[in-house]
Design a protein around this motif. Structure first.
Motif, mmCIF file in Angstrom:
data_model
loop_
_atom_site.group_PDB
_atom_site.id
_atom_site.type_symbol
_atom_site.label_atom_id
_atom_site.label_comp_id
_atom_site.label_asym_id
_atom_site.label_seq_id
_atom_site.Cartn_x
_atom_site.Cartn_y
_atom_site.Cartn_z
ATOM 1 N N ILE A 8 0.843 -1.197 0.000
ATOM 2 C CA ILE A 8 0.000 0.000 0.000
ATOM 3 C C ILE A 8 0.878 1.247 0.000
ATOM 4 N N ALA A 9 1.883 1.259 0.881
ATOM 5 C CA ALA A 9 2.766 2.424 0.990
ATOM 6 C C ALA A 9 3.505 2.678 -0.322
ATOM 7 N N ARG A 10 4.013 1.626 -0.938
ATOM 8 C CA ARG A 10 4.737 1.786 -2.204
ATOM 9 C C ARG A 10 3.811 2.329 -3.292
ATOM 10 N N THR A 11 2.591 1.787 -3.355
ATOM 11 C CA THR A 11 1.643 2.218 -4.373
ATOM 12 C C THR A 11 1.269 3.674 -4.181
ATOM 13 N N TYR A 12 0.999 4.060 -2.946
ATOM 14 C CA TYR A 12 0.643 5.451 -2.674
ATOM 15 C C TYR A 12 1.809 6.367 -3.019
ATOM 16 N N ARG A 13 3.002 5.992 -2.567
ATOM 17 C CA ARG A 13 4.196 6.797 -2.847
ATOM 18 C C ARG A 13 4.412 6.969 -4.346
ATOM 19 N N ASP A 14 4.365 5.879 -5.083
ATOM 20 C CA ASP A 14 4.638 5.936 -6.521
ATOM 21 C C ASP A 14 3.596 6.767 -7.260
ATOM 22 N N THR A 15 2.342 6.686 -6.816
ATOM 23 C CA THR A 15 1.286 7.468 -7.455
ATOM 24 C C THR A 15 1.487 8.957 -7.218
ATOM 25 N N ARG B 74 -8.273 19.428 9.214
ATOM 26 C CA ARG B 74 -9.450 19.883 8.465
ATOM 27 C C ARG B 74 -10.384 18.751 8.069
ATOM 28 N N SER B 75 -9.866 17.537 7.863
ATOM 29 C CA SER B 75 -10.716 16.457 7.371
ATOM 30 C C SER B 75 -10.020 15.122 7.552
ATOM 31 N N GLN B 76 -10.808 14.046 7.405
ATOM 32 C CA GLN B 76 -10.218 12.714 7.476
ATOM 33 C C GLN B 76 -10.987 11.751 6.579
ATOM 34 N N GLU B 77 -10.252 10.814 6.010
ATOM 35 C CA GLU B 77 -10.824 9.717 5.228
ATOM 36 C C GLU B 77 -10.130 8.438 5.648
ATOM 37 N N HIS B 78 -10.840 7.319 5.543
ATOM 38 C CA HIS B 78 -10.268 6.042 5.962
ATOM 39 C C HIS B 78 -10.692 4.955 4.984
ATOM 40 N N ARG B 79 -9.708 4.295 4.392
ATOM 41 C CA ARG B 79 -9.965 3.160 3.507
ATOM 42 C C ARG B 79 -9.553 1.894 4.230
ATOM 43 N N ARG B 80 -10.502 0.940 4.339
ATOM 44 C CA ARG B 80 -10.255 -0.295 5.084
ATOM 45 C C ARG B 80 -10.223 -1.487 4.132
ATOM 46 N N PHE B 81 -9.248 -2.356 4.312
ATOM 47 C CA PHE B 81 -9.139 -3.578 3.517
ATOM 48 C C PHE B 81 -9.248 -4.770 4.464
ATOM 49 N N THR B 82 -10.239 -5.609 4.228
ATOM 50 C CA THR B 82 -10.488 -6.750 5.096
ATOM 51 C C THR B 82 -10.048 -8.054 4.435
ATOM 52 N N GLN B 83 -9.963 -9.095 5.250
ATOM 53 C CA GLN B 83 -9.543 -10.428 4.810
ATOM 54 C C GLN B 83 -8.186 -10.390 4.105
ATOM 55 N N ILE B 84 -7.284 -9.610 4.675
ATOM 56 C CA ILE B 84 -5.913 -9.559 4.159
ATOM 57 C C ILE B 84 -5.129 -10.637 4.883
ATOM 58 N N VAL B 85 -5.009 -11.780 4.238
ATOM 59 C CA VAL B 85 -4.402 -12.972 4.838
ATOM 60 C C VAL B 85 -3.256 -13.460 3.952
ATOM 61 N N PRO B 86 -2.407 -14.358 4.474
ATOM 62 C CA PRO B 86 -1.286 -14.864 3.662
ATOM 63 C C PRO B 86 -1.706 -15.447 2.320
ATOM 64 N N GLY B 87 -2.926 -15.987 2.233
ATOM 65 C CA GLY B 87 -3.382 -16.571 0.974
ATOM 66 C C GLY B 87 -4.077 -15.589 0.052
ATOM 67 N N ARG C 236 -6.590 -5.522 -7.165
ATOM 68 C CA ARG C 236 -7.785 -4.671 -7.086
ATOM 69 C C ARG C 236 -7.656 -3.674 -5.933
ATOM 70 N N HIS C 237 -7.186 -4.172 -4.803
ATOM 71 C CA HIS C 237 -7.037 -3.289 -3.638
ATOM 72 C C HIS C 237 -6.017 -2.183 -3.928
ATOM 73 N N LEU C 238 -4.926 -2.546 -4.547
ATOM 74 C CA LEU C 238 -3.887 -1.551 -4.820
ATOM 75 C C LEU C 238 -4.334 -0.550 -5.882
ATOM 76 N N GLN C 239 -5.208 -0.981 -6.780
ATOM 77 C CA GLN C 239 -5.797 -0.029 -7.721
ATOM 78 C C GLN C 239 -6.638 0.998 -6.968
ATOM 79 N N ASP C 240 -7.347 0.522 -5.925
ATOM 80 C CA ASP C 240 -8.130 1.445 -5.095
ATOM 81 C C ASP C 240 -7.211 2.431 -4.368
ATOM 82 N N VAL C 241 -6.055 1.943 -3.903
ATOM 83 C CA VAL C 241 -5.086 2.818 -3.234
ATOM 84 C C VAL C 241 -4.601 3.897 -4.202
ATOM 85 N N ALA C 242 -4.253 3.485 -5.417
ATOM 86 C CA ALA C 242 -3.770 4.438 -6.416
ATOM 87 C C ALA C 242 -4.846 5.466 -6.760
ATOM 88 N N ALA C 243 -6.101 5.011 -6.871
ATOM 89 C CA ALA C 243 -7.194 5.927 -7.181
ATOM 90 C C ALA C 243 -7.378 6.942 -6.059
#
Length: 227
Positions: free
Chosen positions: A29-36, A171-184, A192-199
């Motif tokens: 997530i951090a890499r995707t956000y940074r690169d975007t 001034r404001s806050q937003e929160h994006r939550r990703f569930t069922q993030i498991v080793p599998g 798909r999740h990382l596309q959401d991060v980039a968006a």
């Protein structure tokens, strides 16, 4: 290991990452956000708390209730690194119903450095965070249904996100939550999740570049942010 990066002077995103495993989805997530953000031509500062060995323990001498609280050098270094940023991005896993202790310690020692209780209760803007945006990305191995049954989303928003925003005059806050993030986690789900991060990153960059009112009037402005 993720290290601090700064690009052009435009914008300013302080990404605070808190996860011990460099191969984790949180790091992705951090890499995707940074690169975007870099692609959008805005400035990004990435602080990987485990990589830098951040000490989350607030000492007696640092307590903001003291007449002259003493900031240790590591806190001064952190403040210098993230000073002037317009959006603060917290990336972390939900552990035992809340953010990791290291991130909580970062809030106490860095965000709260020298901040007295009375101004916090009055929602007075602090020099570091006042008028800035808070954006959070959290992950959990549990399902959204289970988390909702525990009141997790509402509870974390109240005791962490909203508290930070109100206490430091943001001034404001937003929160994006990703569930069922498991080793599998499948590659397709991760993608798909990382596309959401980039968006989200592009939208945040557009908020900084054009302003909230302009973006509300013309959502198409997001497309003008470089991909």
């Amino acid at each position: 290991m993720i290290v601090d990066e700064r690009t052009s002077p435009g914008g300013g995103h302080a990404v605070i990452l808190c996860h011990p495993d460099p191969a984790s989805f949180n790091h992705a997530i951090a890499r995707t956000y940074r690169d975007t953000v870099i692609a959008a031509g805005q400035r990004v500062v990435l602080r990987d708390l485990y990589a830098i060995g951040f000490d989350p323990v607030l000492t007696a001498a640092e307590r903001p209730t003291l007449p002259s609280p003493a900031c240790r050098q590591d806190v001064l270094d952190e403040i210098a690194a993230i000073d002037g940023c317009e959006v603060f991005v917290l990336i972390y896993p939900i552990w035992f119903g809340s953010a990791p202790a290291m991130l909580k310690g970062y809030v106490e020692r860095v965000f709260g450095a020298g901040v007295k209780p009375e101004p916090m209760q009055g929602r007075v803007r602090t020099d570091l965070l006042g008028g800035r945006r808070l954006l959070s990305f959290s992950t959990s191995a549990a399902s959204k249904t289970w988390l909702d049954e525990q009141g997790q989303g509402q509870g974390l928003n109240a005791v962490f996100d909203q508290y930070i925003v109100h206490a430091f005059g943001m001034r404001s806050q937003e929160h994006r939550r990703f569930t069922q993030i498991v080793p599998g986690l499948t590659p397709s789900a991760a993608s798909r999740h990382l596309q959401d991060v980039a968006a989200q990153a592009r939208r945040t960059c557009a908020q900084i570049a054009f302003g909230d009112e302009a973006l509300l009037a013309d959502p198409g402005l997001v497309a003008r942010i470089a991909c």
